[in-house]
Design an enzyme around this catalytic site. Sequence first.
Site, PDB file in Angstrom:
ATOM      1  N   ARG A 137      80.026  65.865  11.266  1.00  0.00           N
ATOM      2  CA  ARG A 137      80.652  65.372  12.524  1.00  0.00           C
ATOM      3  C   ARG A 137      80.801  66.443  13.592  1.00  0.00           C
ATOM      4  NH1 ARG A 137      83.938  62.503   8.806  1.00  0.00           N
ATOM      5  NH2 ARG A 137      83.191  60.364   8.631  1.00  0.00           N
ATOM      6  N   HIS A 165      62.669  60.524  36.581  1.00  0.00           N
ATOM      7  CA  HIS A 165      62.603  60.345  35.124  1.00  0.00           C
ATOM      8  C   HIS A 165      62.356  58.908  34.680  1.00  0.00           C
ATOM      9  CE1 HIS A 165      63.902  64.472  35.048  1.00  0.00           C
ATOM     10  NE2 HIS A 165      63.905  64.509  33.727  1.00  0.00           N
ATOM     11  N   ARG A 190      75.936  62.435  37.741  1.00  0.00           N
ATOM     12  CA  ARG A 190      74.981  63.030  36.809  1.00  0.00           C
ATOM     13  C   ARG A 190      73.685  62.224  36.752  1.00  0.00           C
ATOM     14  NH1 ARG A 190      75.983  66.032  31.004  1.00  0.00           N
ATOM     15  NH2 ARG A 190      73.827  66.721  30.805  1.00  0.00           N
ATOM     16  N   GLU A 204      77.795  61.165  32.513  1.00  0.00           N
ATOM     17  CA  GLU A 204      76.834  60.394  33.297  1.00  0.00           C
ATOM     18  C   GLU A 204      77.339  59.020  33.696  1.00  0.00           C
ATOM     19  OE1 GLU A 204      72.745  61.161  32.194  1.00  0.00           O
ATOM     20  OE2 GLU A 204      72.160  59.223  32.990  1.00  0.00           O
ATOM     21  N   HIS A 233      59.468  59.109  32.382  1.00  0.00           N
ATOM     22  CA  HIS A 233      59.601  58.826  30.941  1.00  0.00           C
ATOM     23  C   HIS A 233      58.597  57.759  30.502  1.00  0.00           C
ATOM     24  CE1 HIS A 233      63.949  60.460  30.178  1.00  0.00           C
ATOM     25  NE2 HIS A 233      63.024  61.399  30.119  1.00  0.00           N
ATOM     26  N   GLU A 269      61.103  70.591  37.042  1.00  0.00           N
ATOM     27  CA  GLU A 269      62.562  70.339  37.068  1.00  0.00           C
ATOM     28  C   GLU A 269      63.244  71.229  38.111  1.00  0.00           C
ATOM     29  OE1 GLU A 269      64.007  67.816  35.296  1.00  0.00           O
ATOM     30  OE2 GLU A 269      63.068  67.685  33.322  1.00  0.00           O
ATOM     31  N   LYS A 318      73.504  67.485  26.876  1.00  0.00           N
ATOM     32  CA  LYS A 318      72.816  66.262  26.414  1.00  0.00           C
ATOM     33  C   LYS A 318      71.931  66.645  25.240  1.00  0.00           C
ATOM     34  CE  LYS A 318      72.048  63.126  30.285  1.00  0.00           C
ATOM     35  NZ  LYS A 318      70.944  62.542  31.075  1.00  0.00           N
ATOM     36  N   ASN A 349      68.424  62.410  37.004  1.00  0.00           N
ATOM     37  CA  ASN A 349      67.299  61.634  36.469  1.00  0.00           C
ATOM     38  C   ASN A 349      66.256  61.314  37.526  1.00  0.00           C
ATOM     39  OD1 ASN A 349      68.224  61.361  33.755  1.00  0.00           O
ATOM     40  ND2 ASN A 349      69.785  59.974  34.525  1.00  0.00           N
ATOM     41  N   LYS A 364      72.894  72.171  38.416  1.00  0.00           N
ATOM     42  CA  LYS A 364      73.197  71.336  37.246  1.00  0.00           C
ATOM     43  C   LYS A 364      74.659  71.472  36.848  1.00  0.00           C
ATOM     44  CE  LYS A 364      71.775  69.381  33.111  1.00  0.00           C
ATOM     45  NZ  LYS A 364      70.677  69.049  32.237  1.00  0.00           N
ATOM     46  N   HIS A 389      56.741  67.216  29.440  1.00  0.00           N
ATOM     47  CA  HIS A 389      57.845  66.475  30.052  1.00  0.00           C
ATOM     48  C   HIS A 389      57.841  66.696  31.568  1.00  0.00           C
ATOM     49  CE1 HIS A 389      61.782  64.731  30.665  1.00  0.00           C
ATOM     50  NE2 HIS A 389      62.183  65.853  31.251  1.00  0.00           N
TER      51      HIS A 389
HETATM   52  P1  NAD Z   1      59.106  72.243  24.630  1.00  0.00           P
HETATM   53  O1  NAD Z   1      60.381  72.595  24.015  1.00  0.00           O
HETATM   54  O2  NAD Z   1      58.416  71.022  24.186  1.00  0.00           O
HETATM   55  O3  NAD Z   1      58.127  73.487  24.519  1.00  0.00           O
HETATM   56  C1  NAD Z   1      56.848  73.400  25.085  1.00  0.00           C
HETATM   57  C2  NAD Z   1      55.831  74.249  24.339  1.00  0.00           C
HETATM   58  O4  NAD Z   1      56.019  75.618  24.671  1.00  0.00           O
HETATM   59  C3  NAD Z   1      55.915  74.153  22.848  1.00  0.00           C
HETATM   60  O5  NAD Z   1      54.610  74.086  22.334  1.00  0.00           O
HETATM   61  C4  NAD Z   1      56.572  75.452  22.419  1.00  0.00           C
HETATM   62  O6  NAD Z   1      56.110  75.855  21.162  1.00  0.00           O
HETATM   63  C5  NAD Z   1      56.116  76.398  23.498  1.00  0.00           C
HETATM   64  N1  NAD Z   1      57.011  77.494  23.845  1.00  0.00           N
HETATM   65  C6  NAD Z   1      58.345  77.443  24.044  1.00  0.00           C
HETATM   66  N2  NAD Z   1      58.795  78.629  24.458  1.00  0.00           N
HETATM   67  C7  NAD Z   1      57.732  79.454  24.526  1.00  0.00           C
HETATM   68  C8  NAD Z   1      57.563  80.800  24.915  1.00  0.00           C
HETATM   69  N3  NAD Z   1      58.582  81.535  25.350  1.00  0.00           N
HETATM   70  N4  NAD Z   1      56.315  81.329  24.855  1.00  0.00           N
HETATM   71  C9  NAD Z   1      55.266  80.574  24.463  1.00  0.00           C
HETATM   72  N5  NAD Z   1      55.359  79.298  24.098  1.00  0.00           N
HETATM   73  C10 NAD Z   1      56.589  78.728  24.137  1.00  0.00           C
HETATM   74  O7  NAD Z   1      59.204  72.065  26.210  1.00  0.00           O
HETATM   75  P2  NAD Z   1      60.307  72.161  27.314  1.00  0.00           P
HETATM   76  O8  NAD Z   1      59.547  71.827  28.526  1.00  0.00           O
HETATM   77  O9  NAD Z   1      61.108  73.390  27.260  1.00  0.00           O
HETATM   78  O10 NAD Z   1      61.319  70.982  26.961  1.00  0.00           O
HETATM   79  C11 NAD Z   1      60.987  69.646  27.105  1.00  0.00           C
HETATM   80  C12 NAD Z   1      62.046  68.795  26.459  1.00  0.00           C
HETATM   81  O11 NAD Z   1      63.300  69.030  27.087  1.00  0.00           O
HETATM   82  C13 NAD Z   1      61.771  67.320  26.563  1.00  0.00           C
HETATM   83  O12 NAD Z   1      61.900  66.732  25.295  1.00  0.00           O
HETATM   84  C14 NAD Z   1      62.853  66.814  27.492  1.00  0.00           C
HETATM   85  O13 NAD Z   1      63.227  65.502  27.214  1.00  0.00           O
HETATM   86  C15 NAD Z   1      63.959  67.779  27.230  1.00  0.00           C
HETATM   87  N6  NAD Z   1      64.933  67.867  28.316  1.00  0.00           N
HETATM   88  C16 NAD Z   1      66.235  67.726  27.995  1.00  0.00           C
HETATM   89  C17 NAD Z   1      67.197  67.812  28.977  1.00  0.00           C
HETATM   90  C18 NAD Z   1      68.640  67.728  28.618  1.00  0.00           C
HETATM   91  O14 NAD Z   1      69.483  67.669  29.511  1.00  0.00           O
HETATM   92  N7  NAD Z   1      68.973  67.737  27.349  1.00  0.00           N
HETATM   93  C19 NAD Z   1      66.840  68.048  30.305  1.00  0.00           C
HETATM   94  C20 NAD Z   1      65.488  68.202  30.604  1.00  0.00           C
HETATM   95  C21 NAD Z   1      64.553  68.100  29.592  1.00  0.00           C
HETATM   96 ZN    ZN Z   2      63.841  66.207  32.503  1.00  0.00          ZN
END
Ligand code: NAD
Ligand code: ZN
Length: 359
Positions: free
Chosen positions: A118, A243, A236, A232, A247, A181, A139, A240, A222, A260
């Site tokens: 939990r 998105h 907040r 949200e 999405h 972003e 999130k 999006n 942010k 993404h």
């Molecule tokens: P990711 O985590 O999918 O990483 C992308 C790729 O880069 C992967 O193949 C990883 O292995 C590689 N990688 C990561 N760091 C690296 C580095 N320093 N050097 C070399 N390679 C590296 O991509 P992302 O764009 O960071 O994240 C996307 C995700 O974030 C999505 O799932 C999205 O939904 C989520 N997201 C969440 C929020 C939130 O508020 N929680 C906001 C925006 C996006």
């Molecule tokens: Zn996003």
Amino acid sequence: IDTKHKHYEVYVGSHIYESALSLYTHQLQKADHVVIFVDEVVANLHGEKLQKPLETISGKAVHVFKLPAGESSKAVETFMACHSFLLEIGCTRKSIIFALGGGACGDVVGFVASTFMRGIPFFQCPTTILAHDSAVGGKTAINHPQGKNMIGSFYQPEAVLFDVSTLSTLPQQEILSGMAEVIKHALISDQQWLQELLEFPSFADISSTQYLAFLVKGIQVKAAIVEEDEYEQSVRKYLNLGHTYGHAIEASTGFGKITHGESVAIGLVIALLLSEEKQLLDQGNARKLFEALTKFGYSFDSVLEHGIDELLSYMKRDKKASFGELHFVLLEQIGKPCMNIVSVEDVTLAHEQLRKWIK
Ligand code: NAD
Ligand code: ZN
């Protein structure tokens, strides 16, 4: 970041793990287990940077568990594997976990932290540009085959340790993904900043100090929004922007097959087209954004690959949708977002317009 229930720090800088972790010495020494969940690609490139100081400061051997790289880690199987690992090594509520990787790793590990017994404390150690957005704000989520981020929670970390030296190994496509972003944050907050961003000849040439400035600015935008509306219910939702359609592109193309941020970039153009259609925003902004994104190398091919009916089936499942209506974040002006109900006809028109530009 100050939310109603939690205050936490976001540290941004080069090679900061040791100095930032030392501020948490007491908490880390008290923990019965310390676990790093790390994206498998990041593990090889940067794993030691975190593990070594963490072992020294916590005074114990740190357990490391590698997750599949990128978006594929946001599957229910990974979520279960993380829980199994925590149980096998005897973790309790006195354990602390770390997420080292991009937004995908942060999302799944945050969800594990929020659900293991939990809820146990966790630290976000993001390694992508996009993570200036994803690691801040609490999130967490995993994907369901029927939709992105369909299973998740709001759960704030103990702190965010953003070591920008890890960005040096990011592939170009991930730079683009992250910068989408950043552009989103500019669109919802600051016309001048947007102008500055879109005028860059290429994101590949940006210096690390400029990245640092963008990331800090993105985090500030942010933070202000999350502080006002953690769950949200109101402002907040503006984060999006891009998105809803984005999405749908991401889910219909297949998680991990398009980044993404690239999906969001496409969604941003659609959001501006819709804003213009509804006569909220001056004509020409969508086209200007489309041209700038094309110049930077964003691909719009996926818009040609998916019909509007397929995309609509995903958009109707969007978390902002209710009673079958499509709720989009639109812009009244650059820097001034608003929520709007959009008809199927409106989205179809924007989709068709974008297809014409791409062809
Ligand atoms: P990711 O985590 O999918 O990483 C992308 C790729 O880069 C992967 O193949 C990883 O292995 C590689 N990688 C990561 N760091 C690296 C580095 N320093 N050097 C070399 N390679 C590296 O991509 P992302 O764009 O960071 O994240 C996307 C995700 O974030 C999505 O799932 C999205 O939904 C989520 N997201 C969440 C929020 C939130 O508020 N929680 C906001 C925006 C996006
Ligand atoms: Zn996003």
